[in-house]
Design an enzyme around this catalytic site. Structure first.
Site, short mmCIF file in Angstrom:
data_model
loop_
_atom_site.label_atom_id
_atom_site.label_comp_id
_atom_site.label_asym_id
_atom_site.label_seq_id
_atom_site.Cartn_x
_atom_site.Cartn_y
_atom_site.Cartn_z
N ASN A 1 0.89 -1.06 -0.05
CA ASN A 1 -0.01 -0.16 -0.13
C ASN A 1 0.99 1.12 0.09
O ASN A 1 0.58 2.02 -0.77
CB ASN A 1 -1.14 -0.06 1.27
CG ASN A 1 -2.25 -0.71 0.76
OD1 ASN A 1 -3.11 -0.35 0.35
ND2 ASN A 1 -2.27 -2.15 1.48
N ARG B 1 3.45 0.26 25.90
CA ARG B 1 2.68 0.94 24.53
C ARG B 1 3.06 2.46 24.63
O ARG B 1 3.61 3.11 23.66
CB ARG B 1 1.37 0.63 24.45
CG ARG B 1 1.06 -0.50 24.10
CD ARG B 1 -0.49 -0.61 23.83
NE ARG B 1 -0.90 -2.10 23.48
CZ ARG B 1 -0.38 -2.64 22.37
NH1 ARG B 1 0.11 -2.03 21.25
NH2 ARG B 1 -0.83 -3.87 22.25
N LEU C 1 -2.59 1.70 18.88
CA LEU C 1 -1.78 3.04 19.12
C LEU C 1 -2.48 3.46 20.51
O LEU C 1 -3.77 3.33 20.48
CB LEU C 1 -1.77 4.03 17.93
CG LEU C 1 -0.94 3.43 16.76
CD1 LEU C 1 -1.39 4.00 15.42
CD2 LEU C 1 0.48 3.58 17.16
N ASN D 1 -5.84 5.22 8.16
CA ASN D 1 -5.49 3.79 8.15
C ASN D 1 -6.24 3.17 7.22
O ASN D 1 -7.08 3.69 6.45
CB ASN D 1 -5.95 3.05 9.55
CG ASN D 1 -5.56 1.69 9.52
OD1 ASN D 1 -4.35 1.30 9.18
ND2 ASN D 1 -6.48 0.97 10.03
N HIS E 1 -8.00 -0.46 6.36
CA HIS E 1 -8.47 -2.01 7.07
C HIS E 1 -9.18 -2.64 6.06
O HIS E 1 -9.98 -2.15 5.26
CB HIS E 1 -9.65 -1.58 8.20
CG HIS E 1 -9.56 -2.65 8.90
ND1 HIS E 1 -9.00 -3.23 9.79
CD2 HIS E 1 -10.79 -3.61 9.04
CE1 HIS E 1 -9.38 -4.41 10.10
NE2 HIS E 1 -10.57 -4.66 9.71
N THR F 1 -9.14 6.93 15.02
CA THR F 1 -9.57 7.53 16.51
C THR F 1 -9.17 6.36 17.42
O THR F 1 -8.63 5.44 16.80
CB THR F 1 -11.11 7.67 16.48
OG1 THR F 1 -12.00 6.39 16.25
CG2 THR F 1 -11.66 8.79 15.51
N LEU G 1 -10.60 1.35 18.12
CA LEU G 1 -9.96 0.84 16.94
C LEU G 1 -10.80 0.22 15.69
O LEU G 1 -11.82 -0.42 15.99
CB LEU G 1 -9.36 -0.72 17.68
CG LEU G 1 -8.60 -1.53 16.93
CD1 LEU G 1 -7.24 -0.93 16.43
CD2 LEU G 1 -8.41 -2.93 17.38
N ASP G 2 -10.16 0.59 14.64
CA ASP G 2 -11.06 0.31 13.27
C ASP G 2 -12.33 1.00 13.37
O ASP G 2 -13.20 0.33 12.69
CB ASP G 2 -11.06 -1.19 13.03
CG ASP G 2 -9.72 -1.59 13.03
OD1 ASP G 2 -8.56 -1.14 12.43
OD2 ASP G 2 -9.43 -3.06 13.10
C1 GRF Z 1 -3.17 -4.66 3.98
O1 GRF Z 1 -4.19 -5.68 3.75
C2 GRF Z 1 -3.61 -3.91 4.70
O2 GRF Z 1 -4.99 -3.70 4.74
C3 GRF Z 1 -3.80 -4.56 6.21
O3 GRF Z 1 -2.42 -5.33 6.27
C4 GRF Z 1 -1.97 -5.51 4.76
C5 GRF Z 1 -0.68 -4.74 4.59
O4 GRF Z 1 -0.30 -5.05 3.29
N1 GRF Z 1 -3.67 -3.57 7.23
P1 GRF Z 1 0.61 -4.14 2.67
O5 GRF Z 1 2.17 -4.05 3.80
O6 GRF Z 1 0.27 -2.87 2.46
O7 GRF Z 1 1.33 -4.71 1.32
#
Ligand code: GRF
Length: 204
Positions: free
Chosen positions: A14, A65, A93, A107, A109, A141, A144-145
């Site tokens: 990503n 943490r 976090l 983020n 998800h 926020t 989480l998620d």
């Molecule tokens: C992705 O599927 C992301 O949504 C999840 O972990 C994976 C990370 O893949 N949180 P990459 O490191 O971006 O290849």
């Protein structure tokens, strides 16, 4: 020019999609740094080869943490980020960290939130027998998620899907919606109101 700092823990596909889109589409933004909490994150090699500064803050070197998040925050803030992008950053976090970056922490998800927060989302999708699965880009926020949703993409779940085939189909969409969402932020088109994200029309 907006400064973007991207946090990774692993492969970084990503992150790579965002870096490539920023360059190809000539965003008014600089990928200021890629920071990993693991020294062995594969994405660090790509970042270095792309000439982007990298840093590693090893989570297991900190006893709490709070201490880790404080060290991470100090490292991130060296790069004066307008936006911090979590791209496969596998850490929960703390609230002070999240609050520090309120409205500028994103983020991705791998599920259609609010379905399947947490881990093993593709396995959960298969177990529940959902017919549609996907990915969500959201502001982070302390919950989480569950932050305000910027973008989502849906994919079909096919009868013979394994976790891997489904994950691959979702990942293709992640690589489309995450760069797009970050670009919207860079263009100043996103506002958050009452927990919902508003996208302003493209000024061009
Ligand atoms: C992705 O599927 C992301 O949504 C999840 O972990 C994976 C990370 O893949 N949180 P990459 O490191 O971006 O290849």
């Amino acid at each position: 020019m907006k400064n973007i700092v991207i946090l990774i823990s692993g492969r970084g596909s990503n992150m790579q999609a965002i870096v490539e889109a920023a360059r190809a589409e000539k965003w008014p933004a600089r990928i200021a740094a890629i920071i990993s909490n693991r020294a062995d994150a594969g994405g660090l090699d790509y970042a270095a080869a792309a000439g982007i500064p990298t840093a590693i803050v090893v989570s297991k070197n900190y006893s709490s943490r709070a201490e880790f998040d404080a060290a991470l925050q100090a490292e991130i803030d060296r790069f004066a980020p307008d936006l911090v992008v979590l791209a496969g950053f596998m850490r929960i976090l703390t609230a002070p960290f999240v609050d520090h970056y309120a409205g500028r922490l994103m983020n991705i998800h791998p599920s259609l939130l609010p379905s399947f927060p947490g881990l093993a989302t593709h396995q959960q999708a298969l177990s529940f027998g959902v017919k549609v699965h996907g990915a969500t880009v959201h502001f982070v926020t302390a919950d989480l998620d569950h932050g305000p949703i910027v973008a989502q993409a849906a994919v079909p779940v096919l009868p013979d899907d394994s976790e891997d085939t489904l994950a691959g189909r979702v990942l293709e969409q992640e690589h489309i919606i995450y760069p797009r969402a970050v670009r919207w932020f860079v263009e100043g088109r996103l506002t958050i109101e009452d927990g919902r994200v508003h996208l302003a029309a493209d000024a061009r």
